[in-house]
Design an enzyme around this catalytic site. Structure first.
Site, PDB file in Angstrom:
ATOM      1  N   SER A   5       0.858  -1.180   0.000  1.00 13.14           N
ATOM      2  CA  SER A   5       0.000   0.000   0.000  1.00 13.14           C
ATOM      3  C   SER A   5       0.889   1.223   0.000  1.00 13.14           C
ATOM      4  O   SER A   5       2.072   1.144   0.351  1.00 13.14           O
ATOM      5  CB  SER A   5      -0.879  -0.008   1.260  1.00 13.14           C
ATOM      6  OG  SER A   5      -1.502   1.242   1.486  1.00 13.14           O
TER       7      SER A   5
ATOM      8  N   TYR B 219      -2.192  -1.142  10.616  1.00 13.58           N
ATOM      9  CA  TYR B 219      -2.112  -1.321   9.166  1.00 13.58           C
ATOM     10  C   TYR B 219      -0.799  -0.762   8.617  1.00 13.58           C
ATOM     11  O   TYR B 219      -0.095  -1.418   7.833  1.00 13.58           O
ATOM     12  CB  TYR B 219      -3.303  -0.629   8.505  1.00 13.58           C
ATOM     13  CG  TYR B 219      -3.464  -0.899   7.030  1.00 13.58           C
ATOM     14  CD1 TYR B 219      -4.231  -1.978   6.583  1.00 13.58           C
ATOM     15  CD2 TYR B 219      -2.889  -0.070   6.067  1.00 13.58           C
ATOM     16  CE1 TYR B 219      -4.398  -2.225   5.233  1.00 13.58           C
ATOM     17  CE2 TYR B 219      -3.054  -0.315   4.712  1.00 13.58           C
ATOM     18  CZ  TYR B 219      -3.810  -1.390   4.301  1.00 13.58           C
ATOM     19  OH  TYR B 219      -3.971  -1.637   2.969  1.00 13.58           O
TER      20      TYR B 219
END
Length: 249
Positions: free
Chosen positions: A131, A144
């Site tokens: 990401s 995350y």
């Protein structure tokens, strides 16, 4: 027709929907036999049937069961992920550990299980769906961001160890992708920022992007398919941003 992956076996985690399903379709379209791995048994089975592949119903949070695993795939796409949006002081430690187990420890164990087969055949492709949060941080996403930063490091170590064996390892770093994972964040982001849900995309998710739209799963999948090909044999240890210019700032 592109048959560049004929004879290759691919394993895609979180493959029943979103980016995983798009990657499974892209790899199958190029001739790979795809194993769709997901905790969603019916979703994995349906997509596997569509692609002429196989389904693997697996809970990757059960990391103990992965320790003795042996995989015979040529292409491994580590994609499965979850999200939790909360300030650090409100973030439950158990939830932090859960996210790291799924998004860092499980990929490590799957890579560990796949490398002997890849080394024996002199070919392997590890594709980690990371990401922009593997390169940048955002508030309220401590677990995350930590997991994705760790995945970046794991990918690079895999690239260094695998190079002499014909194994490459790379990360794909999209911004916000049009998936159920992103859609589920909208309510939480609206609450945390004190704005209506309709304003979350413009005022939170896309503020850093030069291109003001969500990434499509098929765009991520097209890059994954190229990284899986012979043409990408000299591409390893890299992180490919697909974030609309977010990380250019």
């Amino acid at each position: 027709m592109d048959n560049s992956l004929n004879g290759r076996k691919a394993l895609v985690t979180g493959g029943a929907s979103g980016i995983g399903a798009a990657c499974a379709r892209a790899l199958a379209a190029r001739g790979a036999k795809v194993v769709v791995a997901d905790v969603d048994a019916s979703g994995a089975a349906a997509l596997a049937d569509e692609l002429g592949g196989t389904a693997w119903t697996v809970d990757l949070l059960d990391v103990d069961s992965l320790a003795a695993l042996s995989l015979d795939c040529d292409i491994l796409v580590n994609n499965a992920g979850i999200q939790k949006v909360a300030p650090i002081e409100e973030f439950e430690p158990a939830e932090f550990r859960r996210i790291l187990a799924l998004m860092l420890e499980a990929p490590f164990l799957l890579v560990r299980a796949a490398l002997p087969h890849m080394y024996a055949n002199g070919f392997g492709r590890i594709i980690n769906v990371s990401s922009v949060h593997g390169l940048r941080a955002s508030a309220y996403k401590s677990a995350y961001v930590s997991a994705k930063h760790g995945l970046e490091g794991l990918s690079k170590v895999t690239a260094l160890e695998g190079g002499e064996h014909g194994v490459t390892s790379n990360c794909i770093n999209p911004g916000y992708v049009r998936t159920p994972l992103v859609e589920r964040q909208i309510a939480d982001q609206a609450r945390l920022h004190g704005i209506p849900e309709a304003e979350v995309l413009a005022k939170v998710m896309l503020t850093e992007s030069a291109v003001k739209r969500l990434v499509e799963p098929s765009e991520v999948a097209s890059l994954a398919a190229w990284l899986a090909s012979d043409d990408a044999g000299m591409v390893t240890g890299a992180s490919y941003t697909m974030d609309g210019g977010w990380s250019a700032r």
